[in-house]
Design an enzyme around this catalytic site. Structure first.
Site, short mmCIF file in Angstrom:
data_model
loop_
_atom_site.label_atom_id
_atom_site.label_comp_id
_atom_site.label_asym_id
_atom_site.label_seq_id
_atom_site.Cartn_x
_atom_site.Cartn_y
_atom_site.Cartn_z
N SER A 127 0.83 -1.20 0.00
CA SER A 127 0.00 0.00 0.00
C SER A 127 0.86 1.25 0.00
O SER A 127 1.98 1.26 0.55
CB SER A 127 -0.87 -0.02 1.26
OG SER A 127 -1.43 1.26 1.50
N TYR A 152 -1.76 -1.40 11.03
CA TYR A 152 -2.07 -1.82 9.66
C TYR A 152 -0.89 -1.49 8.74
O TYR A 152 -0.39 -2.35 8.00
CB TYR A 152 -3.34 -1.11 9.17
CG TYR A 152 -3.47 -1.09 7.67
CD1 TYR A 152 -3.89 -2.21 6.97
CD2 TYR A 152 -3.10 0.05 6.93
CE1 TYR A 152 -3.97 -2.20 5.59
CE2 TYR A 152 -3.18 0.07 5.55
CZ TYR A 152 -3.61 -1.06 4.89
OH TYR A 152 -3.66 -1.04 3.51
N LYS A 156 2.03 -3.89 6.53
CA LYS A 156 2.39 -3.80 5.10
C LYS A 156 3.91 -3.72 4.96
O LYS A 156 4.51 -4.39 4.13
CB LYS A 156 1.71 -2.59 4.45
CG LYS A 156 0.20 -2.72 4.32
CD LYS A 156 -0.20 -3.86 3.39
CE LYS A 156 -1.69 -4.08 3.34
NZ LYS A 156 -2.08 -5.36 2.74
#
Ligand code: UD1
Length: 316
Positions: A127, A152, A156
Site C-alpha cells: 500500500s 495496519y 504492510k
C-alpha cells in the site's frame, strides 16, 4: 507463464476483480477466502462474469497452516496473489494484536507452504501507506518508507520485508520463492457489469463506498474529514485508480515476476491527485444528483496529499 494462481482473499473487493481478469487471460484460478469482510456475493458475480461455475473455492483462514497446505496439496500452484488481510487503519490501532496476528501469520503461512511445495511466484498487496506523509511528491519506489503510523501500515511494511528476505534466502534452494510487492494507491470503482464491486461489511471506512452508499440513501450524509489541509481546496488529495486497471496491473506483474530475480516493487497508481471535494463533485455529476455532505474534523492518522509516480510500472 504462471498457469495456476491462488488468489487469497479472492472473494473480496480487489481479489474478485483480479480473479475475473486472470480467468479472462487464460489462467486457472483457485480462490481462498475466510469471508471475514465479505459474503459470497462477489464470488457469485465472478462466476457470472466469467461464465465459469467451476472455480475452486476454499473457505479457509490463511492463518491456519494446514488449510493452506491442503490447497497446495490439491493444486499445483504456480503463483499466489495474496490479498487476505485486514485493512481498516482505525481498527488496527484499537486491535493491534488481531492485526499483527492476522496479517503476518497468514502471509508467513503462504510463504512457508509455497516454499515447502517447491516454491512459486508471490505477489503481495502492499500500500501507499508505506510512504506516509512523503516530503517530495509524487512518490517513486525509491521514496523512503516512513515509520508506520498504524499497526495496519506496519504490517504492510513488515510483509514487504519478510517477502524480500524469503526471496533472497530461497534464491539458490529447492523451494524458490520469487516476489513482487505492489503498492496500491486508492482503488475505486467496479467492474463494468456491476456484478462485483466494493461491498464492505458495516460502515465503510473509505471515501468512495461512503459516497456510493450516501448516493443511494443508505447513509444520511458524507463527512469530509477536514477542509484545512494545505491543498488547493483544503481537503485531502489522493491518487484514485480504477480497480479494473489495478487488476490488469496484476496480470503484468505476474509475467514480470516469472522472469525476474529478487524482490521487485511497483507503485500502482495513476499519477494524478484529486481532492475529496473533486471526487464528490465528479460523482454528483456522474449520478446526476447532489450528495449531502458536512465538513467534519480531520480523521486521526490522515495525511494531506499522496499521489504516485507510476512510471516504473508503465515502463516495465
Ligand atoms: C487508507 C489507508 C491506506 C489503505 C486504505 C484502504 C493510510 C494513510 N491510508 O487510505 O493505506 O490501503 O485506506 O483501507 O493509512 N474521507 C472523507 N470521508 C470519509 C472517508 C474518507 O473525507 O468518509 C477522506 C480521507 O480523509 C482522505 C480521502 O477521503 O482524504 C481518502 O480516504 P480513504 O478512502 O479512507 O483512503 P486513505 O485514507 O487514503
Amino acid at each position: 507463464m504462471s498457469k495456476k494462481v491462488l488468489v487469497s482473499g479472492g472473494a473480496g473487493y480487489i481479489g474478485s476483480h483480479v480473479t475475473v481478469e486472470l480467468i479472462a487471460a487464460g489462467y486457472e484460478v483457485v480462490v481462498a477466502d475466510n469471508l471475514s469482510n465479505c459474503d459470497l456475493t462477489c464470488f457469485e458475480g465472478v462466476k457470472k462474469i466469467t461464465g465459469r461455475d467451476d472455480i475452486p473455492f476454499y473457505q479457509i483462514d490463511c492463518c491456519d497452516y494446514a488449510s493452506v497446505d491442503k490447497v497446495f496439496t490439491e493444486h499445483k500452484i504456480d503463483a499466489v496473489i495474496h490479498f487476505a488481510a485486514f485493512k481498516a487503519v482505525g481498527e488496527s490501532v484499537a486491535e493491534p494484536i488481531m492485526y499483527y496476528r492476522n496479517n503476518l501469520v497468514s502471509f508467513l503461512n503462504i510463504l512457508e507452504v509455497a516454499k515447502n511445495h517447491g516454491g512459486c511466484n508471490v505477489l503481495f498487496s502492499s500500500s501507499a501507506t508505506v510512504y506516509g506523509e512523503a516530503e517530495v511528491l509524487p512518490v517513486t519506489e525509491q521514496t523512503p518508507r516512513l515509520p508506520a503510523t498504524s499497526p495496519y501500515g506496519n504490517t504492510k511494511q513488515m510483509c514487504e520485508d519478510i517477502l524480500r528476505d524469503v526471496v533472497a534466502a530461497t534464491a539458490a534452494s529447492e523451494g524458490v520463492v520469487k516476489g513482487i510487492a505492489l503498492r496500491y494507491f486508492n482503488p475505486i470503482g467496479a467492474h463494468p457489469s456491476a456484478l462485483i464491486g466494493e461491498l464492505p461489511r458495516g460502515v465503510p471506512n473509505n471515501l468512495v463506498p461512503f459516497i456510493t452508499q450516501t448516493a443511494i440513501g443508505k447513509r444520511e450524509c458524507l463527512s469530509i474529514f477536514g477542509n484545512d489541509y494545505p491543498t488547493a481546496d483544503g481537503t485531502g488529495v489522493r491518487d484514485y485508480i480504477h480497480v479494473v486497471d489495478l487488476a490488469i496491473g496484476h496480470l503484468h506483474a505476474l509475467k514480470k515476476v516469472c522472469s525476474g530475480t529478487g524482490l521487485n516493487i511497483y507503485n500502482l497508481g495513476t499519477g494524478n491527485g484529486y481532492s475529496v471535494l473533486e471526487v464528490l463533485r465528479a460523482f454528483e455529476k456522474a449520478c446526476g444528483h447532489p450528495i449531502k455532505f458536512e465538513i467534519a474534523p480531520r480523521r486521526p492518522g490522515d495525511i494531506a496529499t499522496c499521489f504516485s509516480d507510476p512510471s516504473k510500472a508503465k515502463a516495465e
